[in-house]
Write a protein that holds these residues in place. Structure first.
Motif, PDB file in Angstrom:
ATOM      1  N   ASN A 147       0.820  -1.213   0.000  1.00  0.00           N
ATOM      2  CA  ASN A 147       0.000   0.000   0.000  1.00  0.00           C
ATOM      3  C   ASN A 147       0.855   1.266   0.000  1.00  0.00           C
ATOM      4  OD1 ASN A 147      -2.587  -1.006  -0.193  1.00  0.00           O
ATOM      5  ND2 ASN A 147      -3.020  -0.943   1.982  1.00  0.00           N
ATOM      6  N   TRP A 148       1.961   1.239   0.737  1.00  0.00           N
ATOM      7  CA  TRP A 148       2.820   2.432   0.738  1.00  0.00           C
ATOM      8  C   TRP A 148       3.420   2.671  -0.647  1.00  0.00           C
ATOM      9  CZ3 TRP A 148       3.710   6.942   2.361  1.00  0.00           C
ATOM     10  CH2 TRP A 148       4.912   7.593   2.080  1.00  0.00           C
ATOM     11  N   ILE A 149       3.816   1.604  -1.312  1.00  0.00           N
ATOM     12  CA  ILE A 149       4.356   1.757  -2.663  1.00  0.00           C
ATOM     13  C   ILE A 149       3.282   2.317  -3.599  1.00  0.00           C
ATOM     14  CG2 ILE A 149       5.393   0.564  -4.627  1.00  0.00           C
ATOM     15  CD1 ILE A 149       6.455  -1.525  -2.572  1.00  0.00           C
ATOM     16  N   LEU A 150       2.080   1.777  -3.508  1.00  0.00           N
ATOM     17  CA  LEU A 150       0.977   2.268  -4.338  1.00  0.00           C
ATOM     18  C   LEU A 150       0.701   3.742  -4.053  1.00  0.00           C
ATOM     19  CD1 LEU A 150      -1.575  -0.695  -4.040  1.00  0.00           C
ATOM     20  CD2 LEU A 150       0.050  -0.268  -5.890  1.00  0.00           C
ATOM     21  N   LEU A 151       0.749   4.103  -2.772  1.00  0.00           N
ATOM     22  CA  LEU A 151       0.438   5.472  -2.357  1.00  0.00           C
ATOM     23  C   LEU A 151       1.562   6.444  -2.734  1.00  0.00           C
ATOM     24  CD1 LEU A 151      -1.632   7.212  -0.685  1.00  0.00           C
ATOM     25  CD2 LEU A 151      -0.189   6.747   1.303  1.00  0.00           C
ATOM     26  N   SER A 152       2.776   6.107  -2.371  1.00  0.00           N
ATOM     27  CA  SER A 152       3.897   7.038  -2.559  1.00  0.00           C
ATOM     28  C   SER A 152       4.301   7.194  -4.021  1.00  0.00           C
ATOM     29  CB  SER A 152       5.111   6.571  -1.745  1.00  0.00           C
ATOM     30  OG  SER A 152       5.567   5.308  -2.198  1.00  0.00           O
ATOM     31  N   GLU A 153       4.071   6.144  -4.822  1.00  0.00           N
ATOM     32  CA  GLU A 153       4.458   6.205  -6.229  1.00  0.00           C
ATOM     33  C   GLU A 153       3.279   6.515  -7.151  1.00  0.00           C
ATOM     34  OE1 GLU A 153       7.803   6.010  -6.612  1.00  0.00           O
ATOM     35  OE2 GLU A 153       7.591   5.886  -4.424  1.00  0.00           O
ATOM     36  N   ASN A 154       2.126   6.842  -6.552  1.00  0.00           N
ATOM     37  CA  ASN A 154       0.911   7.097  -7.342  1.00  0.00           C
ATOM     38  C   ASN A 154       0.669   5.964  -8.344  1.00  0.00           C
ATOM     39  OD1 ASN A 154       0.202   9.678  -6.209  1.00  0.00           O
ATOM     40  ND2 ASN A 154       1.944  10.526  -7.330  1.00  0.00           N
ATOM     41  N   ALA A 155       0.737   4.737  -7.825  1.00  0.00           N
ATOM     42  CA  ALA A 155       0.682   3.554  -8.680  1.00  0.00           C
ATOM     43  C   ALA A 155      -0.680   2.873  -8.682  1.00  0.00           C
ATOM     44  CB  ALA A 155       1.758   2.558  -8.253  1.00  0.00           C
TER      45      ALA A 155
END
Length: 274
Positions: A147-155
């Motif tokens: 979730n952090w990757i999705l959130l921080s990278e606008n993914a």
């Protein structure tokens, strides 16, 4: 709203850590009972105990546990159940539930069904060991990191519901709160009386979070895409999803925590000047 994932961005984020996986993975488990369950021999236990690197230990045991599960699921239910309980309780550290309740969750693997979200952190552990080519573990650390990757990278435009966890660092920076803050406009009321509705947050969460009933299926499909790109060219790793699972798990409470504390800023505008 159609669900979309930018797989390239997720892979790019994980690229910085993948070569460090053998040192990042630090999950400890005791293997002695596996001898009693005839998953490994006494000689193999000595081999396991002689391996100092926890990552290498895990890679030694995974195929043996998979073989034991596959051979016992239809022929020896009692043994299958005991191996599953070892995975969940001893390897996974989930000891609170009654054995009978836990085993009831695992009936799905006897008819090759997909687990529900109820106690997914338990049931998915068995799935990951038994079917490593199509399932990963869905626990709080894996979901938190992803979730952090999705959130921080606008993914992505939606996020995964996170099973309950006990990690103090992850609890301190609650990912659900960070997701809601990033999407704060979806939670703003038109008028104060709107907040009288007890389902106010639940209704708005539907725009931000993947429904629990489909979350595990979506997670596995996404990780398969990530995995194929992340380990492309590595014949050993591309066959088993647990390499990506182990990576997500390993970075959750250190690397991800550090990234959050360095990158998150909260600008609060005062409504008056003292």
């Amino acid at each position: 709203m159609q669900l979309e994932f930018k797989v390239d961005k997720i892979v790019q984020y994980l690229e910085q850590y993948k070569d460090r996986l053998p040192s990042l993975y630090q999950w400890k488990s005791k293997s002695e009972k596996l001898v009693d369950l005839k998953v490994i021999s006494s000689k193999e236990l000595k081999e396991v105990n002689a391996i100092k690197n926890l990552y290498e230990k895990e890679l030694f045991l995974k195929p043996k546990i998979q073989q034991a599960l596959s051979s016992s699921v239809l022929k020896n239910q009692a043994l299958f159940d005991e191996i599953c309980l070892w995975i969940i309780k001893e390897w996974g550290g989930i000891r609170g539930a009654k054995d009978s309740d836990t085993l009831q969750l695992l009936e799905i693997y006897k008819n090759n069904s997909t687990p529900s979200f109820h106690r997914i952190a338990s049931s998915s552990k068995v799935g990951s060991f038994m079917f490593p080519e199509k399932y990963i573990i869905y626990d709080s650390r894996v979901a938190y990191a992803l979730n952090w990757i999705l959130l921080s990278e606008n993914a992505s435009n939606k996020f995964f519901p996170i099973p309950e966890g006990r990690n103090s660092k992850m609890l301190a920076f609650d990912m659900n709160v960070l997701i809601r803050l990033k999407n704060i406009e979806k939670y703003q009321e038109n008028q104060l009386s709107d907040l009288d509705n007890r389902q106010y947050i639940n209704k708005r969460d539907k725009d931000c979070f993947i429904p629990k009933e489909s979350a595990y299926e979506v997670l596995n499909k996404l990780v398969i895409q990530i995995h194929q790109q992340l380990w492309k060219g590595d014949k050993e790793k591309t066959k088993k999803l647990y390499f990506t699972e182990m990576l997500l798990f390993s970075i959750a409470d250190k690397e991800i925590y550090s990234d959050i504390t360095k990158r998150v800023t909260l600008g609060i505008t005062p409504n008056h000047t003292l």
